[in-house]
Design an enzyme around this catalytic site. Structure first.
Site, PDB file in Angstrom:
ATOM      1  N   HIS A 145       0.841  -1.195   0.000  1.00 58.55           N
ATOM      2  CA  HIS A 145       0.000   0.000   0.000  1.00 58.55           C
ATOM      3  C   HIS A 145       0.877   1.247   0.000  1.00 58.55           C
ATOM      4  O   HIS A 145       2.046   1.211   0.380  1.00 58.55           O
ATOM      5  CB  HIS A 145      -0.900   0.018   1.235  1.00 58.55           C
ATOM      6  CG  HIS A 145      -1.845  -1.132   1.301  1.00 58.55           C
ATOM      7  ND1 HIS A 145      -2.936  -1.236   0.468  1.00 58.55           N
ATOM      8  CD2 HIS A 145      -1.853  -2.252   2.081  1.00 58.55           C
ATOM      9  CE1 HIS A 145      -3.586  -2.359   0.735  1.00 58.55           C
ATOM     10  NE2 HIS A 145      -2.952  -2.991   1.698  1.00 58.55           N
ATOM     11  N   CYS A 186      -0.413   2.466  -4.382  1.00 52.31           N
ATOM     12  CA  CYS A 186      -1.200   3.658  -4.693  1.00 52.31           C
ATOM     13  C   CYS A 186      -0.323   4.895  -4.500  1.00 52.31           C
ATOM     14  O   CYS A 186       0.522   4.937  -3.602  1.00 52.31           O
ATOM     15  CB  CYS A 186      -2.413   3.748  -3.770  1.00 52.31           C
ATOM     16  SG  CYS A 186      -3.619   2.424  -4.003  1.00 52.31           S
TER      17      CYS A 186
END
Length: 423
Positions: A145, A186
């Site tokens: 992430h 991301c």
């Protein structure tokens, strides 16, 4: 006698020349790789699957196993939710990539401090470290992430400036000749945009721009509740797997992966002139065996934004539950997660309302000032409000805090608002 000596001399030359073009190319001894799956938990299955697949590709291309350093929490293969104990797949073909992977750092050792120590060759890391020198080429691959200016690890975060400073340290201490970095996360572009120098022989590509989500793929396996791969990661790994890397350049792979990763915008940073170099300089030069790819790679399908995976995985677990008790419990967990998502949204809206009353600065911050600010602000937010590791969906809202830093608001003022809202 003269002719015998002459013949032996010629034979030696021939053998040396043949050895230079053998599958065990001597140049592969000057390649190093660091592979990082920065997450844990079964809903993040895909990150460890990506690293396992990448590990086998590098081995098959000739990178020495002792020159590959891996970070994996190692809680997926034998997880009670895994219907295939001891195995990890990266697509619907269910080929096991876990077998044979040597994991150097697992569990709590998967953290940003140890990662940076490994890159610096610091033996305090407690295990294998990068021992590359001025004539060696290094490949770094990270998947997990992310949010503006950070990459997440299971219990902590890696911020952009310490990472970039470590790369500069490696350059200053002649720890590599050329270095390539691939990042799946991301907002992964924010780790390099405006920060990575263009003159230190580093070439980086990322799964997404500084302001967008990356995507997972193979998310509807009939027996596994979680996604099996990340889209950008699967695309570059398969591209390396199917090509002879002595004939394929970094830019050729970048363009192909950019085309195939059609749900986010793959980016490129650093010394773009390095794009003309062959992938074999970083991922190995061995020719693929004739039987290695009789079965063509799968085309990615069933892709979803990475931030939506926790809820997607939970929905699939509910559908796959074998009894009503399990289904009822999972439904309650889903309800709690939906409430948490609403709470995060409401929290950010309240922060916005309080920030409206803070005097706006006269000028925007520089990129360095922004990164210094956001490092302090993120730590306060995760201490007082929510941690990425507990609620990955907050990555979709952290850009709000980043924007305040970018506009020149001080970390002190932003943190004052965070404390008012979250206590």
């Amino acid at each position: 006698m003269f002719y015998s000596i002459f013949f032996i001399h010629i034979l030696r030359i021939v053998l040396v020349d043949c050895n230079e073009y053998s599958e065990e190319n001597v140049d592969d001894r000057h390649k190093w790789a660091v592979l990082v799956a920065g997450s844990n938990g079964f809903e993040n299955y895909r990150h460890q699957a990506d690293v396992c697949h990448a590990y086998h590709v590098l081995l098959s291309k000739g990178v020495k196993p002792e020159h590959i350093i891996t970070f994996m929490y190692d809680d997926i293969a034998h997880n009670k939710e895994n219907p295939f104990p001891g195995k990890i797949f990266n697509d619907y073909r269910h080929k096991d990539y876990y077998k044979g992977v040597v994991i150097d750092y697992k569990g709590k050792k998967v953290n940003p401090k140890t990662f940076l120590q490994v890159l610096k060759g610091d033996k305090r890391a407690g295990g294998k470290v990068l021992k590359s020198g001025k004539n060696d080429d290094v490949f770094i691959y990270f998947t997990d992430h992310g949010a503006p200016g950070i990459l997440a690890f299971p219990d902590d975060d890696l911020h952009a400036k310490p990472f970039i400073n470590t790369l500069k340290y490696l350059r200053q201490h002649r720890r590599y000749s050329k270095l390539v970095i691939y990042v799946e996360a991301c907002e992964s572009g924010s780790m390099f945009a405006g920060l990575l120098p263009t003159d230190i022989n580093i070439y980086a590509t990322t799964a997404a721009r500084p302001d967008e989500s990356s995507y997972a793929t193979f998310c509807d396996d009939p027996r596994i509740s979680s996604c099996l791969a990340d889209l950008y990661s699967y695309d570059w790994i398969v591209d390396s797997e199917k090509h002879q890397l002595t004939q394929r350049t970094l830019d050729q792979q970048y363009k192909e992966v950019k085309f195939e990763t059609n749900l986010s915008h793959v980016q490129r940073y650093g010394d773009k002139k390095m794009g003309k170099l062959y992938l074999s300089e970083f991922q190995g030069s061995r020719k693929k065996a004739s039987t290695e790819h009789d079965e063509p790679p799968m085309k990615p399908k069933d892709s979803i934004p990475s931030r939506d995976i926790p809820l997607h995985t939970l929905h699939r677990r509910i559908m796959m539950a074998n009894n009503m008790n399990d289904k009822t419990l999972l439904m309650k967990i889903l309800g709690l997660k939906l409430k948490r998502r609403d709470l995060i949204k409401d929290t950010m809206e309240v922060i916005d309302q309080f920030m409206f009353n803070v005097k706006q600065p006269n000028s925007n911050a520089t990129i360095d000032e922004t990164m210094d600010c956001i490092e302090v602000v993120y730590k306060e937010f995760q201490s007082k409000c929510f941690k990425i590791q507990q609620a990955p969906e907050i990555t979709g809202y952290l850009s709000t805090l980043y924007n305040y830093c970018q506009k020149g608001y001080s970390a002190e003022n932003i943190n004052g608002v965070i404390r008012k809202v979250c206590g």
